[in-house]
Design an enzyme around this catalytic site. Structure first.
Site, PDB file in Angstrom:
ATOM      1  N   ARG A   1      28.449  39.601  39.713  1.00 28.18           N
ATOM      2  CA  ARG A   1      28.037  38.886  38.466  1.00 28.18           C
ATOM      3  C   ARG A   1      27.173  37.696  39.107  1.00 28.18           C
ATOM      4  NH1 ARG A   1      33.482  38.088  35.835  1.00 28.18           N
ATOM      5  NH2 ARG A   1      34.337  40.131  36.047  1.00 28.18           N
TER       6      ARG A   1
ATOM      7  N   GLU B   1      49.275  36.731  38.936  1.00 29.45           N
ATOM      8  CA  GLU B   1      49.170  37.026  37.600  1.00 29.45           C
ATOM      9  C   GLU B   1      50.230  37.876  36.934  1.00 29.45           C
ATOM     10  OE1 GLU B   1      44.994  37.823  38.477  1.00 29.45           O
ATOM     11  OE2 GLU B   1      44.551  37.010  36.449  1.00 29.45           O
TER      12      GLU B   1
ATOM     13  N   HIS C   1      40.628  33.904  33.296  1.00 27.37           N
ATOM     14  CA  HIS C   1      41.577  33.771  34.592  1.00 27.37           C
ATOM     15  C   HIS C   1      42.687  32.680  34.035  1.00 27.37           C
ATOM     16  CE1 HIS C   1      38.237  35.024  37.486  1.00 27.37           C
ATOM     17  NE2 HIS C   1      38.932  35.954  37.094  1.00 27.37           N
TER      18      HIS C   1
ATOM     19  N   ARG D   1      48.580  42.177  29.731  1.00 28.91           N
ATOM     20  CA  ARG D   1      47.485  41.389  30.068  1.00 28.91           C
ATOM     21  C   ARG D   1      46.467  41.803  28.856  1.00 28.91           C
ATOM     22  NH1 ARG D   1      42.164  41.952  33.455  1.00 28.91           N
ATOM     23  NH2 ARG D   1      41.502  39.663  33.340  1.00 28.91           N
TER      24      ARG D   1
ATOM     25  N   ASN E   1      48.289  46.264  32.789  1.00 30.28           N
ATOM     26  CA  ASN E   1      46.838  45.560  32.680  1.00 30.28           C
ATOM     27  C   ASN E   1      45.989  46.697  32.576  1.00 30.28           C
ATOM     28  OD1 ASN E   1      44.492  44.383  33.100  1.00 30.28           O
ATOM     29  ND2 ASN E   1      45.269  43.384  34.917  1.00 30.28           N
TER      30      ASN E   1
END
Ligand code: ADP
Length: 398
Positions: A239, A380, A178, A89, A10
């Site tokens: 965010r 993940e 996601h 990823r 990743n």
């Protein structure tokens, strides 16, 4: 089948996470996190099977970080031959990818083509892919996209009400992110419910530093809270999530530049902006419990926005088999789950307080006789490993 070794990578804009795992039985043999790549003081932290940190040479990038991880794995006797496959990823697959894909030149070109949609992430993901391809040119590699699971969104859910020239000329639409985590959660929830995934309908709330909620109807993502970018939707660590789009020109007319507004909404907002003290939910819940008013407000806005979105996701479902909490916050914060559910009694949702305080792995936390509410750890890396194995053993991108 022989036991295989998979590398899961990743690559972020200035970081690289690497996991070495076995397949088909998923066991993590080694895990690393390299940070501050491309700066004066990059570091490499090993997380498993032991904890260790080292500094990398100033200016080291993805390639050097990858080599340093592999060197460690070899010295520790964990990687005596080439890995059997590598899974990456990749953040944005645009409309080009509806599933993970075996990497070839066409696929890397298509990932590059999606870079306008994810200008920070896709080039970093490609740097990870190129570094691995140059080290292991003969090793099959798979790209697993954050957006792919959401390509099943119906047009009613993915169109913004803006001139359609923006969609046709610039790809402006909702993509969602996601997806790898929501897909893992679907599989795990289906297992818990003893239903096949394709007949499972859930709402999955992934609450980490980034947060999103997804409606899954009979195994397919049909709505999600993130949009063109990962900024839309829920309140996140730094965010803002949803704001009035009028805020942008309101600030422009008051002298803020586009970059400053971008940074403010992405890096200085969310829990951090609201609380003024931290982006970290654990810190904030502790502060809230000690009477810190702004921290308490941040937690409450976070939970209320989440509840509103869970309500919005109901519009896409005929039936709710389970509401699932996951991610660092979803898995570990009884307070967030409790404050969120307090807004959702109209749907018949209710928690069992004792189970909410102490959920076991993949445990139900709902009150008897009410719709299932589950806490399931996301993974993940394991989902990427499963896809990598699926695509490299069958060799197709179905
Ligand atoms: P990332 O999205 O970077 O993978 P994680 O999924 O690890 O992040 O989630 C990080 C968030 O989880 C942080 O806000 C952290 O404070 C929160 N978190 C972790 N443990 C707890 C806890 N016990 N209580 C509340 N929040 C927690």
């Amino acid at each position: 089948m022989d036991q295989q070794h998979l590398l899961i990578i990743n690559a972020g804009s200035s970081s690289l996470k690497l996991t070495l795992a076995t397949a088909p039985d998923y066991q993590v043999l080694g895990a690393f996190l390299a940070e501050r790549l491309g700066t004066d003081n990059p570091t490499l932290n090993q997380k498993a099977p032991q904890s260790a940190s080292e500094s990398l040479a100033s200016g080291s990038g993805h390639h050097e970080a990858l080599e340093a991880c592999l060197k460690r794995l070899k010295t520790q006797g964990l990687l005596s031959r080439e890995p059997d496959a590598v899974g990456h990823r990749v953040v944005h697959g645009g409309e080009a990818f509806t599933d993970s894909a075996l990497i070839d030149d066409q696929v890397t070109a298509a990932i590059d083509g999606c870079s306008t949609l994810a200008p920070l992430h896709n080039p970093a993901n490609l740097a990870g892919i190129r570094a691995t391809r140059s080290l292991y040119p003969d090793c099959p590699q798979v790209a697993v996209f954050d957006t792919a699971f959401h390509q099943s969104l119906p047009a009613t859910a993915y169109h913004y009400a803006v001139p359609q020239a923006l969609y046709h000329d610039h790809g402006v639409r909702r993509y969602g992110f996601h997806g790898t985590s929501h897909r893992w959660i679907l599989q795990q929830a289906a297992g818990w419910l003893e239903r096949p995934p394709e007949r499972t309908s859930i709402i999955s709330a992934h609450l980490g530093n980034g947060c999103s909620v997804t409606a899954v109807r009979n195994g397919r993502s049909v709505d999600t809270s993130m949009g063109l970018t990962p900024l839309e939707g829920l309140v996140m660590g730094t965010r803002s999530g949803d704001v009035d789009p009028g805020l942008f020109d309101f600030l422009l007319r008051r002298g803020y530049g586009a970059e400053a507004i971008h940074d403010m909404l992405n890096r200085e907002s969310g829990l951090l902006g609201l609380s003024g003290v931290s982006h970290d939910m654990r810190t904030l819940t502790e502060a809230a419990q000690d009477g810190h008013e702004q921290a308490n407000l941040a937690v409450n806005v976070f939970c209320f926005r989440l509840a509103r979105y869970i309500g919005a996701m109901m519009a896409s479902l005929e039936r709710l088999d389970a509401l699932v909490f996951t991610g660092g916050i979803g898995e570990n914060s009884p307070l967030v789950r409790q404050r969120t559910l307090a807004h959702l009694s109209i749907f018949g949702l209710a928690l069992d307080e004792a189970s909410n305080r102490n959920p076991e792995s993949a445990a139900a936390i709902h009150a008897p006789g009410t719709p299932p509410v589950l806490v399931i750890p996301t993974d993940e890396e394991q989902m990427i490993a499963l896809d990598t194995q699926r695509l490299t053993t069958t060799g197709r991108t179905a």
